[in-house]
Scaffold this active site. Structure first.
Site, PDB file in Angstrom:
ATOM      1  N   TRP A  64     -12.292   0.527  -4.261  1.00 31.29           N
ATOM      2  CA  TRP A  64     -11.007   0.490  -4.966  1.00 31.29           C
ATOM      3  C   TRP A  64     -11.149  -0.068  -6.382  1.00 31.29           C
ATOM      4  O   TRP A  64     -10.186  -0.153  -7.119  1.00 31.29           O
ATOM      5  CB  TRP A  64     -10.006  -0.384  -4.200  1.00 31.29           C
ATOM      6  CG  TRP A  64     -10.606  -1.648  -3.710  1.00 31.29           C
ATOM      7  CD1 TRP A  64     -10.714  -2.811  -4.406  1.00 31.29           C
ATOM      8  CD2 TRP A  64     -11.189  -1.876  -2.430  1.00 31.29           C
ATOM      9  NE1 TRP A  64     -11.337  -3.747  -3.631  1.00 31.29           N
ATOM     10  CE2 TRP A  64     -11.638  -3.203  -2.407  1.00 31.29           C
ATOM     11  CE3 TRP A  64     -11.369  -1.085  -1.289  1.00 31.29           C
ATOM     12  CZ2 TRP A  64     -12.257  -3.763  -1.302  1.00 31.29           C
ATOM     13  CZ3 TRP A  64     -11.986  -1.633  -0.188  1.00 31.29           C
ATOM     14  CH2 TRP A  64     -12.416  -2.954  -0.198  1.00 31.29           C
ATOM     15  N   GLU A 117      -5.275  -4.337  -1.936  1.00 35.43           N
ATOM     16  CA  GLU A 117      -4.840  -5.722  -1.764  1.00 35.43           C
ATOM     17  C   GLU A 117      -4.008  -5.889  -0.494  1.00 35.43           C
ATOM     18  O   GLU A 117      -4.118  -6.893   0.189  1.00 35.43           O
ATOM     19  CB  GLU A 117      -4.052  -6.207  -2.990  1.00 35.43           C
ATOM     20  CG  GLU A 117      -4.924  -6.468  -4.213  1.00 35.43           C
ATOM     21  CD  GLU A 117      -5.972  -7.566  -3.991  1.00 35.43           C
ATOM     22  OE1 GLU A 117      -5.769  -8.427  -3.110  1.00 35.43           O
ATOM     23  OE2 GLU A 117      -7.006  -7.544  -4.673  1.00 35.43           O
ATOM     24  N   GLY A 153      -4.602  -4.060  12.174  1.00 34.86           N
ATOM     25  CA  GLY A 153      -3.834  -5.221  12.627  1.00 34.86           C
ATOM     26  C   GLY A 153      -2.680  -5.584  11.690  1.00 34.86           C
ATOM     27  O   GLY A 153      -2.508  -4.976  10.635  1.00 34.86           O
ATOM     28  N   TYR A 212       0.501 -14.098  -3.817  1.00 36.81           N
ATOM     29  CA  TYR A 212      -0.904 -13.788  -4.073  1.00 36.81           C
ATOM     30  C   TYR A 212      -1.066 -12.348  -4.536  1.00 36.81           C
ATOM     31  O   TYR A 212      -1.734 -12.053  -5.528  1.00 36.81           O
ATOM     32  CB  TYR A 212      -1.767 -14.030  -2.814  1.00 36.81           C
ATOM     33  CG  TYR A 212      -3.075 -13.307  -2.950  1.00 36.81           C
ATOM     34  CD1 TYR A 212      -4.065 -13.807  -3.781  1.00 36.81           C
ATOM     35  CD2 TYR A 212      -3.280 -12.058  -2.345  1.00 36.81           C
ATOM     36  CE1 TYR A 212      -5.243 -13.104  -3.998  1.00 36.81           C
ATOM     37  CE2 TYR A 212      -4.445 -11.349  -2.551  1.00 36.81           C
ATOM     38  CZ  TYR A 212      -5.421 -11.879  -3.372  1.00 36.81           C
ATOM     39  OH  TYR A 212      -6.571 -11.168  -3.598  1.00 36.81           O
ATOM     40  N   ASP A 251      -7.350 -16.854  -3.662  1.00 37.83           N
ATOM     41  CA  ASP A 251      -7.649 -16.469  -2.280  1.00 37.83           C
ATOM     42  C   ASP A 251      -8.675 -17.456  -1.742  1.00 37.83           C
ATOM     43  O   ASP A 251      -9.017 -18.434  -2.425  1.00 37.83           O
ATOM     44  CB  ASP A 251      -8.108 -14.998  -2.187  1.00 37.83           C
ATOM     45  CG  ASP A 251      -9.512 -14.782  -2.740  1.00 37.83           C
ATOM     46  OD1 ASP A 251     -10.110 -15.739  -3.276  1.00 37.83           O
ATOM     47  OD2 ASP A 251     -10.020 -13.655  -2.614  1.00 37.83           O
ATOM     48  N   CYS A 285     -21.141 -18.345  -4.017  1.00 35.48           N
ATOM     49  CA  CYS A 285     -20.583 -19.613  -3.527  1.00 35.48           C
ATOM     50  C   CYS A 285     -20.030 -19.382  -2.117  1.00 35.48           C
ATOM     51  O   CYS A 285     -18.842 -19.546  -1.842  1.00 35.48           O
ATOM     52  CB  CYS A 285     -19.486 -20.099  -4.476  1.00 35.48           C
ATOM     53  SG  CYS A 285     -19.076 -21.830  -4.202  1.00 35.48           S
TER      54      CYS A 285
END
Ligand code: SF4
Length: 358
Positions: free
Chosen positions: A33, A50, A94, A133, A151, A203
């Site tokens: 995307w 998203e 879901g 968000y 996020d 990270c």
């Protein structure tokens, strides 16, 4: 105008955002995307991804995203689809309220906005299924608006950079303020994606690869050698275990009977193999027969199903029975056509247990 991704303005800029952006220009993930460097972002793709990525991993979303895009290449096409088609294509991702809102949102964008997504956080927030968000992410990534995009990946990075002692979820406002302070005016869309990529690839929750991180000289946790201790988290309450019985009802021609769930609540609007109520106490076999939605010669079917929702750990046992005709409120689905119905994952597990014995 959709965002166009640019190269950093100056190679000599040594601020933290500039270092991250320089890293991003070399190491950005290729995602189905995501616009490639120099390409305009497509707000429809950004929005669709998203919504799909909420509570779901990048690896899971990939094939669903490509299927949706091939079938409904723009927001007008998605708006023209039926809700059932969308729910069926969504099955397995879901959180079905997201699919219903996705469809509703496409219809609002098509009918009230001429098929163009609003380009500001405030405008996006007014659309169905778009919370804080998602509005920030779309405004930044699709339209290069300065927005603070938080996020889990971003939270982890800022928690470590600053060795934030506060634990999640109480620490969210602090994480947000720290991210706001880092977010540049230039290339905010790339910056948001760079933060996500840094969290996803360098990270990482376990064994962060600090040696490859563009921010290691700025990072308090790296200096202290305790990155894995952040972000701190308040332990979650355990999920309650609920029990129910699923009634596998067939007609003489082998069709299985399905029911549509109420629009509101868990799995709202999806099709189901009817069950009795979901409750804390296990159902005794006689009690489960007495609670069946219709009279039949019920027999035990092999297979114990377990399905873990976010807040519930559901355990199902199975009873099978034959009916002569379709009772009101139910639909008969031929076994080889079950794929055409919007059956959520837990119901597909039942189908697999009965039909394939697995
Ligand atoms: Fe994360 Fe290590 Fe980079 Fe700090 S130096 S932000 S802990 S990867």
């Amino acid at each position: 105008m959709p965002a166009r991704h640019r190269k950093p303005d100056s190679a000599s800029d040594d601020t933290m955002p500039a270092r991250l952006l320089a890293w991003y220009d070399r190491h950005r993930r290729v995602l189905p995307w995501r616009a490639r460097a120099g390409e305009a972002a497509d707000p429809y793709r950004v929005w669709l991804s998203e919504i799909m990525l909420q509570q779901t991993t990048v690896a899971t979303v990939g094939p669903y995203f490509l299927t949706f895009l091939a079938r409904w290449p723009d927001v007008n096409a998605l708006a023209a689809a039926s809700l059932d088609e969308v729910l069926t294509a969504w099955a397995g991702l879901g959180y079905y309220a997201r699919a219903r809102n996705l469809h509703k949102c496409a219809q609002v964008v098509a009918s009230r906005h001429g098929g163009r997504f609003p380009d500001s956080e405030a405008g996006l927030l007014e659309l169905p299924g778009i919370g804080g968000y998602t509005a920030a992410a779309i405004a930044a990534i699709a339209f290069d608006r300065r927005a603070v995009v938080m996020d889990g990946n971003v939270e982890r990075v800022v928690a470590r950079l600053n060795r934030v002692k506060n634990a999640l979820p109480a620490a969210k406002p602090e994480f947000r303020a720290l991210t706001d302070a880092l977010t540049p005016d230039q290339r905010p869309g790339d910056f948001a994606q760079a933060m996500m990529d840094l969290g996803a690839t360098i990270c990482t929750p376990r064994k962060p690869r600090c040696g490859l991180c563009p921010w290691r000289d700025d990072c308090a946790a790296f200096k202290a050698g305790d990155a894995e201790d952040y972000p701190r988290k308040t332990p979650k309450a355990e999920r309650p275990i609920l029990h129910a019985t699923a009634y596998w009802m067939t007609l003489p021609d082998g069709s299985v009977l399905l029911r549509r769930r109420a629009e509101e609540g868990l799995l709202g609007g999806m099709m189901e193999i009817p069950t009795n109520s979901w409750r804390a106490a296990p159902w005794d076999p006689d009690e489960a027969r007495a609670a069946a939605p219709f009279d039949a010669q019920w027999r035990d079917l092999p297979g114990n199903i377990r399905h873990v929702f976010t807040h519930i750990d559901l355990r199902l046992t199975l009873l099978g029975g034959r009916l002569e005709k379709v009772p009101a409120g139910l639909v008969a689905a031929p076994l080889d056509k079950l794929g055409d119905y919007a059956l959520p994952s837990v119901m597909r597990k039942i189908v697999n247990a009965v039909v394939k014995g697995g």
